[in-house]
Scaffold this active site. Structure first.
Site, PDB file in Angstrom:
ATOM      1  N   LYS A   8      -2.485  -2.450   6.676  1.00  0.00           N
ATOM      2  CA  LYS A   8      -2.992  -3.574   5.953  1.00  0.00           C
ATOM      3  C   LYS A   8      -4.099  -4.158   6.904  1.00  0.00           C
ATOM      4  O   LYS A   8      -5.223  -4.362   6.398  1.00  0.00           O
ATOM      5  CB  LYS A   8      -1.950  -4.642   5.626  1.00  0.00           C
ATOM      6  CG  LYS A   8      -1.253  -4.359   4.776  1.00  0.00           C
ATOM      7  CD  LYS A   8      -0.114  -5.258   4.543  1.00  0.00           C
ATOM      8  CE  LYS A   8       1.083  -5.172   5.727  1.00  0.00           C
ATOM      9  NZ  LYS A   8       2.449  -5.430   5.510  1.00  0.00           N
TER      10      LYS A   8
ATOM     11  N   LYS B  44      -3.252   5.790  11.125  1.00  0.00           N
ATOM     12  CA  LYS B  44      -2.007   5.338  10.259  1.00  0.00           C
ATOM     13  C   LYS B  44      -2.824   4.365   9.430  1.00  0.00           C
ATOM     14  O   LYS B  44      -3.801   3.678   9.583  1.00  0.00           O
ATOM     15  CB  LYS B  44      -1.433   4.634  11.193  1.00  0.00           C
ATOM     16  CG  LYS B  44       0.079   4.013  10.520  1.00  0.00           C
ATOM     17  CD  LYS B  44       0.650   2.975  11.080  1.00  0.00           C
ATOM     18  CE  LYS B  44       1.586   2.223  10.304  1.00  0.00           C
ATOM     19  NZ  LYS B  44       1.785   0.834  10.915  1.00  0.00           N
TER      20      LYS B  44
ATOM     21  N   CYS C 200       1.407  -7.906  15.146  1.00  0.00           N
ATOM     22  CA  CYS C 200       2.850  -7.364  15.480  1.00  0.00           C
ATOM     23  C   CYS C 200       3.918  -8.384  15.533  1.00  0.00           C
ATOM     24  O   CYS C 200       5.262  -7.938  15.305  1.00  0.00           O
ATOM     25  CB  CYS C 200       2.869  -6.491  16.727  1.00  0.00           C
ATOM     26  SG  CYS C 200       1.957  -5.069  16.865  1.00  0.00           S
TER      27      CYS C 200
ATOM     28  N   HIS D  29      -3.161  -2.578  16.322  1.00  0.00           N
ATOM     29  CA  HIS D  29      -4.079  -3.312  15.689  1.00  0.00           C
ATOM     30  C   HIS D  29      -5.481  -3.439  16.329  1.00  0.00           C
ATOM     31  O   HIS D  29      -6.383  -3.913  15.773  1.00  0.00           O
ATOM     32  CB  HIS D  29      -3.466  -4.792  15.280  1.00  0.00           C
ATOM     33  CG  HIS D  29      -2.245  -4.719  14.431  1.00  0.00           C
ATOM     34  ND1 HIS D  29      -1.120  -4.848  14.906  1.00  0.00           N
ATOM     35  CD2 HIS D  29      -2.242  -4.412  13.023  1.00  0.00           C
ATOM     36  CE1 HIS D  29      -0.110  -4.636  13.963  1.00  0.00           C
ATOM     37  NE2 HIS D  29      -0.785  -4.461  12.872  1.00  0.00           N
TER      38      HIS D  29
ATOM     39  N   HIS E 160       0.747  -1.157   0.081  1.00  0.00           N
ATOM     40  CA  HIS E 160       0.014  -0.011  -0.153  1.00  0.00           C
ATOM     41  C   HIS E 160       1.015   1.038   0.084  1.00  0.00           C
ATOM     42  O   HIS E 160       2.174   1.194  -0.161  1.00  0.00           O
ATOM     43  CB  HIS E 160      -1.166   0.014   1.323  1.00  0.00           C
ATOM     44  CG  HIS E 160      -0.304  -0.122   2.445  1.00  0.00           C
ATOM     45  ND1 HIS E 160       0.211   1.070   3.109  1.00  0.00           N
ATOM     46  CD2 HIS E 160      -0.333  -1.018   3.222  1.00  0.00           C
ATOM     47  CE1 HIS E 160       0.826   0.775   4.171  1.00  0.00           C
ATOM     48  NE2 HIS E 160       0.375  -0.469   4.378  1.00  0.00           N
TER      49      HIS E 160
ATOM     50  N   CYS F 143       0.820 -10.148  20.581  1.00  0.00           N
ATOM     51  CA  CYS F 143      -0.115  -9.353  19.275  1.00  0.00           C
ATOM     52  C   CYS F 143       0.447 -10.290  18.368  1.00  0.00           C
ATOM     53  O   CYS F 143       1.419 -10.037  17.776  1.00  0.00           O
ATOM     54  CB  CYS F 143       0.147  -7.950  19.188  1.00  0.00           C
ATOM     55  SG  CYS F 143      -0.835  -7.867  17.426  1.00  0.00           S
TER      56      CYS F 143
ATOM     57  N   HIS G  14       4.069   1.583   1.980  1.00  0.00           N
ATOM     58  CA  HIS G  14       5.348   0.802   1.725  1.00  0.00           C
ATOM     59  C   HIS G  14       6.007   1.810   0.571  1.00  0.00           C
ATOM     60  O   HIS G  14       6.957   1.801   0.436  1.00  0.00           O
ATOM     61  CB  HIS G  14       5.101  -0.457   1.203  1.00  0.00           C
ATOM     62  CG  HIS G  14       4.366  -1.345   2.482  1.00  0.00           C
ATOM     63  ND1 HIS G  14       3.006  -1.892   1.965  1.00  0.00           N
ATOM     64  CD2 HIS G  14       4.739  -1.645   3.539  1.00  0.00           C
ATOM     65  CE1 HIS G  14       2.578  -2.747   3.250  1.00  0.00           C
ATOM     66  NE2 HIS G  14       3.777  -2.475   4.211  1.00  0.00           N
TER      67      HIS G  14
HETATM   68  O1  ME8 Z   1       6.964  -3.894  10.013  1.00  0.00           O
HETATM   69  N1  ME8 Z   1       2.984   5.634   6.511  1.00  0.00           N
HETATM   70  O2  ME8 Z   1       6.707  -4.869   7.856  1.00  0.00           O
HETATM   71  P1  ME8 Z   1       5.320  -3.964   7.413  1.00  0.00           P
HETATM   72  C1  ME8 Z   1       4.359   5.272   6.458  1.00  0.00           C
HETATM   73  N2  ME8 Z   1       8.093  -6.687   8.378  1.00  0.00           N
HETATM   74  N3  ME8 Z   1       4.922   4.296   6.335  1.00  0.00           N
HETATM   75  C2  ME8 Z   1       4.364   3.287   6.471  1.00  0.00           C
HETATM   76  C3  ME8 Z   1       2.912   3.282   6.609  1.00  0.00           C
HETATM   77  C4  ME8 Z   1       2.193   4.420   6.848  1.00  0.00           C
HETATM   78  N4  ME8 Z   1       0.791   4.577   6.974  1.00  0.00           N
HETATM   79  N5  ME8 Z   1       2.585   1.787   6.697  1.00  0.00           N
HETATM   80  C5  ME8 Z   1       3.500   1.278   6.494  1.00  0.00           C
HETATM   81  C6  ME8 Z   1       7.274  -4.573   9.060  1.00  0.00           C
HETATM   82  N6  ME8 Z   1       4.748   1.698   6.195  1.00  0.00           N
HETATM   83  C7  ME8 Z   1       8.350  -5.663   9.318  1.00  0.00           C
HETATM   84  C8  ME8 Z   1       9.449  -4.886   9.113  1.00  0.00           C
HETATM   85  S1  ME8 Z   1      12.519  -4.581   8.759  1.00  0.00           S
HETATM   86  C9  ME8 Z   1      13.538  -5.642   9.473  1.00  0.00           C
HETATM   87  C10 ME8 Z   1      10.739  -5.620   9.180  1.00  0.00           C
HETATM   88  C11 ME8 Z   1       5.969   1.516   6.053  1.00  0.00           C
HETATM   89  O3  ME8 Z   1       4.870  -4.400   6.275  1.00  0.00           O
HETATM   90  C12 ME8 Z   1       7.056   1.950   7.070  1.00  0.00           C
HETATM   91  O4  ME8 Z   1       8.448   1.854   6.442  1.00  0.00           O
HETATM   92  O5  ME8 Z   1       4.597  -3.850   8.634  1.00  0.00           O
HETATM   93  C13 ME8 Z   1       6.726   1.097   7.913  1.00  0.00           C
HETATM   94  O6  ME8 Z   1       8.027   1.100   9.083  1.00  0.00           O
HETATM   95  C14 ME8 Z   1       6.774  -0.292   7.135  1.00  0.00           C
HETATM   96  O7  ME8 Z   1       5.957   0.183   6.235  1.00  0.00           O
HETATM   97  C15 ME8 Z   1       6.007  -1.164   7.965  1.00  0.00           C
HETATM   98  O8  ME8 Z   1       6.050  -2.427   7.013  1.00  0.00           O
END
Ligand code: ME8
Length: 531
Positions: free
Chosen positions: A306, A303, A128, A146, A17, A125, A20
């Site tokens: 997903k 925020k 998370c 969440h 989304h 969670c 990302h």
């Molecule tokens: O946390 N605004 O993955 P994830 C800005 N797999 N950035 C956002 C956002 C938003 N509303 N939503 C998501 C994970 N992001 C782990 C990470 S790293 C070793 C493992 C971006 O799919 C932002 O960069 O939940 C956030 O930190 C990341 O997506 C979380 O992605």
């Protein structure tokens, strides 16, 4: 000089989304800028494929975790080129090379004495993939992110001795104040450390979807340790960027480790600013230079995520407006490092007034005037000293901002010059000069200055607007992208050619869903299945 920038690796339990896309674009701006500086650059995004959230999502769909991972990893991989991200590799944590290296590094952590066996009990969670501290939980026992019910988990675990790193982490923060930015995030991480570190589970006993623990095959590594190590493991098997020589190409770790920047959002601050440096210390590996923590893109004040189901589709936005418009909007409208709301209205405002008018019109007008008054040719000579002064030190200033990951500030510096060039057109009124033969030299100088001015901003804007900048520079007959050429008067535009509007205004009926509507309105997990 080398530069290595990473994004978080995204969970494959659902589809990509805009959030990302945001981090990926930001990291790409940094990577492109450093390439312009002639530095050896490596840019790594990827997907986080193990752990409970993925296993649960796959279970709900009646498919295997590997199938779900394969399906959704493809969608994240496809997002990068659509955003015009210039990544050098795309890591998947189910890559065999990654998994082997995770085992090797964590085995070393154990040999170094930082792993012990115990039982863990706490509020967990599953979304998370994280246990929650007592002070994070409200009376309802729900996840603060969440809003789902937490489960009480108890299981045999191997623990990572995070507490052993209390002093060294405090020392790290004292010695390197730029380790975490912005300052508020540095303070947040430091106060977490100061509140006293407790040991954390390193392995999961009840789960099978993960990297097997080499010393106890009944366990897999807790997904966060597997995930964080991606930044290191990727360099062990990613193909080398073309500009590296054979010796460098044989081991990218030598050239690119430690990472220059990990770019993340604040949701995963603690993992990157506390667990990660501690883990690297335990494994005797060098620490990254900087972690930059940006804010959240907000819709209706919440925020996007997903699991909240209010995600929107970057693919739909790009299809209608192009990747450059999306890149520009996100970098310009949401001060990098802070939260910011995104909406159709503000997107359209930026598109019309800044991209179409300020930049697009300036470029079209300038090229049209050079064609009309001078057959497309620029007479050799100096640029107007007035403008030279206004551009003095610009590329250095942009570099300084980008060195600190101040992406919005750097863009504002450039945009001030775009505006300056627009004022210059009005002040000099070349159409009046063109009517007076006696002022031919003046007209030559004004056209030369404008051509050089837009060339300079074109080079500086390339990290933000890669394809528009390339088109603009091609029309100016000066395609060079090196930052060394981003000084007004240094580029020698000689002959211009025609340019289709960079940002056409006629985009058809406004479709509010393209930005803030429910472009993806199904719940994330269903969406993952239907793709
Ligand atoms: O946390 N605004 O993955 P994830 C800005 N797999 N950035 C956002 C956002 C938003 N509303 N939503 C998501 C994970 N992001 C782990 C990470 S790293 C070793 C493992 C971006 O799919 C932002 O960069 O939940 C956030 O930190 C990341 O997506 C979380 O992605």
């Amino acid at each position: 000089m080398s530069f290595y920038v990473t994004t978080p690796i995204y969970y494959v339990n659902a589809a990509p989304h805009l959030g990302h896309a945001y981090t990926t674009i930001a990291a790409d701006v940094m990577a492109r800028h450093h390439r312009q500086r002639g530095e050896q650059t490596f840019f790594l995004p990827g997907t986080d494929e193990h752990g409970e959230p993925v296993a649960d999502a796959a279970h709900a769909l009646g498919i295997s975790p590997q199938e779900l991972a394969d399906r959704n990893a493809e969608r994240f991989k496809a997002l990068a080129p659509q955003l015009e991200a210039s990544n050098d590799f795309f890591i998947r944590t189910t890559d065999a090379e990654h998994m082997a290296k995770v085992q090797e590094v964590l085995e070393r952590v154990r040999e170094n004495g930082f792993v012990y066996q115990g039982t863990y009990e706490g509020w967990y969670c599953p979304r998370c993939a994280d246990f929650k501290a007592e002070n994070e939980i409200d009376e309802d026992r729900r996840c603060p992110i969440h809003h789902i019910e937490l489960t009480r988990e108890q299981e045999d675990s191997y623990f990572f001795k995070l507490s052993a790193f209390q002093e060294r982490l405090e020392q790290l923060f004292a010695e390197r104040e730029d380790f975490v930015a912005p300052r508020t995030r540095y303070n947040e991480a430091l106060s977490f450390i100061r509140s006293g570190l407790r040991d954390v589970p390193l392995t999961r006993h009840k789960l099978t979807w993960g990297v097997p623990v080499p010393w106890d095959p009944e366990h897999v590594f807790y997904v966060w340790f597997d995930a964080l190590l991606n930044y290191y493991t990727a360099l062990g098997y990613a193909p080398a960027p073309a500009e590296l020589d054979a010796e460098q190409a044989a081991d990218l770790t030598k050239t690119f480790w430690p990472a220059s920047y990990h770019v993340i959002a604040k949701d995963i601050l603690r993992f990157h600013t506390v667990y990660w440096p501690a883990l690297l210390m335990a494994a005797e590996l060098e620490l990254p230079r900087h972690v930059f923590v940006h804010g959240y893109l907000l819709m209706d004040g919440e925020k996007m995520s997903k699991s909240l189901g209010n995600v929107l589709d970057p693919f739909a936005v790009i299809e209608r407006f192009g990747a450059d418009a999306l890149r520009f909007y996100l970098m310009r409208d949401v001060p990098f490092g802070q939260d910011g709301s995104v909406s159709t209205a503000s997107f359209e405002q930026r598109y019309e007034t800044e991209l179409a008018n300020d930049l697009g019109n300036l470029a079209s007008r300038t090229i049209a005037m050079i064609s009309r008054y001078r057959d497309g040719t620029i007479a050799p000579g100096e640029v107007d000293p007035l403008l030279r002064e206004d551009f003095l030190g610009l590329s250095e200033r942009v570099s300084e901002c980008l060195d600190r990951a101040e992406l919005t500030l750097a863009l504002e510096e450039i945009w001030q010059r775009v505006r300056r060039l627009n004022r210059y057109v009005e002040e000099q009124a070349p159409w009046k000069l063109a009517k007076d033969e006696a002022r031919a030299e003046e007209l030559d100088r004004v056209l030369r200055t404008l051509a050089e001015g837009i060339r300079t901003v074109g080079v500086l804007l390339w990290p933000y607007l890669p394809s528009s900048s390339e088109r603009l520079l091609a029309a100016l007959g000066a395609p060079g992208l090196s930052l060394a050429g981003a000084a007004i008067g240094s580029g020698a535009v000689e002959q211009v050619s025609s340019l289709e509007p960079l940002f056409p205004k006629d985009r058809g009926e406004a479709d509010p869903k393209a930005i803030d509507g429910a472009a993806i309105d199904s719940t994330a997990i269903d969406d993952g299945a239907s793709a």
